[in-house]
Write an enzyme that holds these catalytic residues in place. Structure first.
Site, mmCIF file in Angstrom:
data_model
loop_
_atom_site.group_PDB
_atom_site.id
_atom_site.type_symbol
_atom_site.label_atom_id
_atom_site.label_comp_id
_atom_site.label_asym_id
_atom_site.label_seq_id
_atom_site.Cartn_x
_atom_site.Cartn_y
_atom_site.Cartn_z
ATOM 1 C CB SER A 155 0.547 -4.150 2.013
ATOM 2 O OG SER A 155 -0.524 -3.326 1.627
ATOM 3 C CE LYS A 166 -3.130 -6.118 1.445
ATOM 4 N NZ LYS A 166 -2.001 -5.851 2.357
#
Length: 239
Positions: free
Chosen positions: A49, A118
């Site tokens: 991601s 993230k």
């Protein structure tokens, strides 16, 4: 006539304990645990991601002290424990938990931390939306220059944007970040299960579509990639 006194000094029990290799090993493990608990800790990137900034399997170092002396900030690449709102953690056998406990102490091998990584986009109280007329993410009305985003969702002004029907799948918001929480997104926007995955492509942010990361779940700020060696890299503010 008495024999000469035995001059050999027998080590006390405490001295024997101090000299024991097991004592040295225990102290080394304790030091490792303290360093990783309060200063810096290695993690393994669990998914793609954050590609290409971070690739699956990269070994990274996260500064624990960074978030002890200051609050997480927009642009930080952050490691955090999976919040309950992000879904259940994986079931682990007692043996796997024991192995993970060792891994958490020494910093290598399996871990019991269900940690994700993230980029922080929205701080508490900020309003985040996508997109501008040119497809950029906005925070408090200011477009972000995100050169690190390589693989984004499709967006074509006038053809598939935030005014067309259907909306571009890049579109979401506006979303106001609650106090004490953070909105995070992956750099690999087209393949990231992040804070806004359930909000994309709908006309407005429906109640509860976004999921945030509480301050208490933040584990550290990523400061470097340490393995593999050909990806060795230090991160400055903003990645």
């Amino acid at each position: 006539m008495t024999s000469s006194a035995d001059t050999t000094v027998r080590p006390t029990r405490w001295r024997r304990v101090r000299r024991s290799p097991l004592t040295h090993l225990a102290l080394a493990l304790l030091l490792l645990a303290l360093v990783q608990g309060f200063v810096i800790k290695p993690f393994q990137v669990p998914s793609e991601s954050m590609s290409p900034t971070l690739e699956t399997g990269d070994r990274i170092l996260a500064s624990r002290i960074a978030y002890s002396v200051s609050a997480p900030g927009a642009g930080d690449i952050a490691v955090f424990s999976r919040p309950e709102s992000w879904g259940p953690t994986a079931e682990r056998s007692p043996l796997r938990i024991a192995v993970g406990w060792v891994g958490d102490i020494v910093g290598f091998g399996p871990s019991n931390h269900d940690a994700l990584v993230k980029r922080i986009v929205g701080e508490p109280g900020s309003t985040v939306r996508c997109c501008t007329d040119q497809g950029a993410v906005e925070v408090n009305g200011i477009p972000l220059a995100e050169e690190y985003v390589v693989n984004d969702l499709p967006f074509t002004p006038g053809v598939s944007d935030c005014t067309t029907t259907p909306l571009s799948p890049r579109c979401f918001g506006p979303i106001t970040v609650p106090d004490g929480e953070f909105l995070v997104m992956g750099d690999n926007r087209a393949n990231s299960a992040d804070s806004v995955i359930a909000c994309r492509g709908i006309p407005s942010a429906s109640a509860g579509c976004a999921r945030f990361v509480p301050r208490g779940d933040m584990l550290g700020k990523v400061v470097s990639i340490v393995w593999p060696l050909d990806r060795l890299r230090l991160f400055s503010d903003g990645g």
